[in-house]
Design an enzyme around this catalytic site. Sequence first.
Site, mmCIF file in Angstrom:
data_model
loop_
_atom_site.group_PDB
_atom_site.id
_atom_site.type_symbol
_atom_site.label_atom_id
_atom_site.label_comp_id
_atom_site.label_asym_id
_atom_site.label_seq_id
_atom_site.Cartn_x
_atom_site.Cartn_y
_atom_site.Cartn_z
ATOM 1 N N ARG A 55 -1.822 4.941 17.296
ATOM 2 C CA ARG A 55 -2.932 4.482 16.452
ATOM 3 C C ARG A 55 -3.567 3.212 17.044
ATOM 4 O O ARG A 55 -3.463 2.971 18.239
ATOM 5 C CB ARG A 55 -2.405 4.277 15.024
ATOM 6 N N GLU B 208 13.759 -0.339 10.940
ATOM 7 C CA GLU B 208 12.324 -0.338 10.650
ATOM 8 C C GLU B 208 11.819 1.103 10.656
ATOM 9 O O GLU B 208 12.126 1.869 11.576
ATOM 10 C CB GLU B 208 11.603 -1.153 11.734
ATOM 11 N N TYR C 166 -0.668 9.750 6.399
ATOM 12 C CA TYR C 166 0.599 9.404 5.730
ATOM 13 C C TYR C 166 1.234 10.556 4.956
ATOM 14 O O TYR C 166 2.316 10.389 4.392
ATOM 15 C CB TYR C 166 0.364 8.209 4.790
ATOM 16 N N ALA D 251 1.677 -2.995 6.786
ATOM 17 C CA ALA D 251 0.953 -3.820 7.762
ATOM 18 C C ALA D 251 1.665 -5.151 8.047
ATOM 19 O O ALA D 251 1.462 -5.741 9.120
ATOM 20 C CB ALA D 251 -0.470 -4.072 7.287
ATOM 21 N N HIS E 290 8.441 3.875 9.842
ATOM 22 C CA HIS E 290 7.022 4.139 9.569
ATOM 23 C C HIS E 290 6.801 5.627 9.375
ATOM 24 O O HIS E 290 7.394 6.444 10.096
ATOM 25 C CB HIS E 290 6.133 3.654 10.725
ATOM 26 N N ARG F 123 -3.360 8.110 -0.278
ATOM 27 C CA ARG F 123 -3.998 7.257 0.722
ATOM 28 C C ARG F 123 -3.960 7.942 2.092
ATOM 29 O O ARG F 123 -2.868 8.265 2.588
ATOM 30 C CB ARG F 123 -3.166 5.967 0.763
ATOM 31 N N ASN G 233 0.805 -1.231 0.000
ATOM 32 C CA ASN G 233 0.000 0.000 0.000
ATOM 33 C C ASN G 233 0.834 1.276 0.000
ATOM 34 O O ASN G 233 0.289 2.370 -0.146
ATOM 35 C CB ASN G 233 -1.008 0.018 1.172
ATOM 36 N N ASN H 291 10.117 -0.227 5.398
ATOM 37 C CA ASN H 291 8.776 0.064 5.881
ATOM 38 C C ASN H 291 7.915 -1.076 5.348
ATOM 39 O O ASN H 291 7.522 -1.072 4.178
ATOM 40 C CB ASN H 291 8.266 1.414 5.376
HETATM 41 C C1 DQA Z 1 2.872 2.206 8.129
HETATM 42 C C2 DQA Z 1 2.065 1.869 9.389
HETATM 43 C C3 DQA Z 1 1.376 0.521 9.235
HETATM 44 O O1 DQA Z 1 0.625 0.227 10.404
HETATM 45 C C4 DQA Z 1 0.417 0.548 8.059
HETATM 46 O O2 DQA Z 1 -0.164 -0.714 7.883
HETATM 47 C C5 DQA Z 1 1.086 1.017 6.804
HETATM 48 C C6 DQA Z 1 2.010 2.146 6.871
HETATM 49 C C7 DQA Z 1 3.474 3.620 8.193
HETATM 50 O O3 DQA Z 1 4.386 3.900 7.410
HETATM 51 O O4 DQA Z 1 3.029 4.449 9.007
HETATM 52 O O5 DQA Z 1 0.780 0.536 5.718
HETATM 53 O O6 DQA Z 1 3.937 1.279 8.008
#
Ligand code: DQA
Length: 146
Positions: free
Chosen positions: A107, A98, A23, A77, A100, A18, A11, A74
């Site tokens: 959240r 990692e 985001y 999910a 995000h 989105r 995604n 990243n």
């Molecule tokens: C994400 C946070 C995840 O929980 C979510 O499923 C995403 C984007 C972020 O970059 O904030 O797809 O990784």
Amino acid sequence: MKKISLIHGPNLNLTGNREPSIYGRNNLESINEEFRKKCEQCGFECEIFQSNSEGAIIDRIHSAIDNCDGIIINAGAYTHYSYAIRDAISATRLPCIEVHLSNVHAREEFRHHSALAAVCAGVIAGFGKNSYMLAVDAMKGILEND
Ligand code: DQA
């Protein structure tokens, strides 16, 4: 020159469109462009990949073994439940960060847990596209101490 593999999971190709209030409004290509520049400034080569498929992400992690010095990921999910991605990261023995865009801890409950964090050097979350740029600085710190 040291090389970083940047991997975006499911995604994230829709970033910009989105849920922009979560985001941000920058699309993935503009984030990637800034990431490339940041890597250049830090003296790194980089390669960038996005996939919506778990297997393709795992293959890309494997390909870093002989090809890259560190991974920034990243995993979208998949972060929250993919033991297969976790095992792939662990198998590389490369430093991994990692990332995000959003502050996952502010959240839904299911986003509070990461299946990957324990095999990563650290986690950067909540700074929008700057999370990726901060990760390059963090990787520089790790690779310079090698
Ligand atoms: C994400 C946070 C995840 O929980 C979510 O499923 C995403 C984007 C972020 O970059 O904030 O797809 O990784």
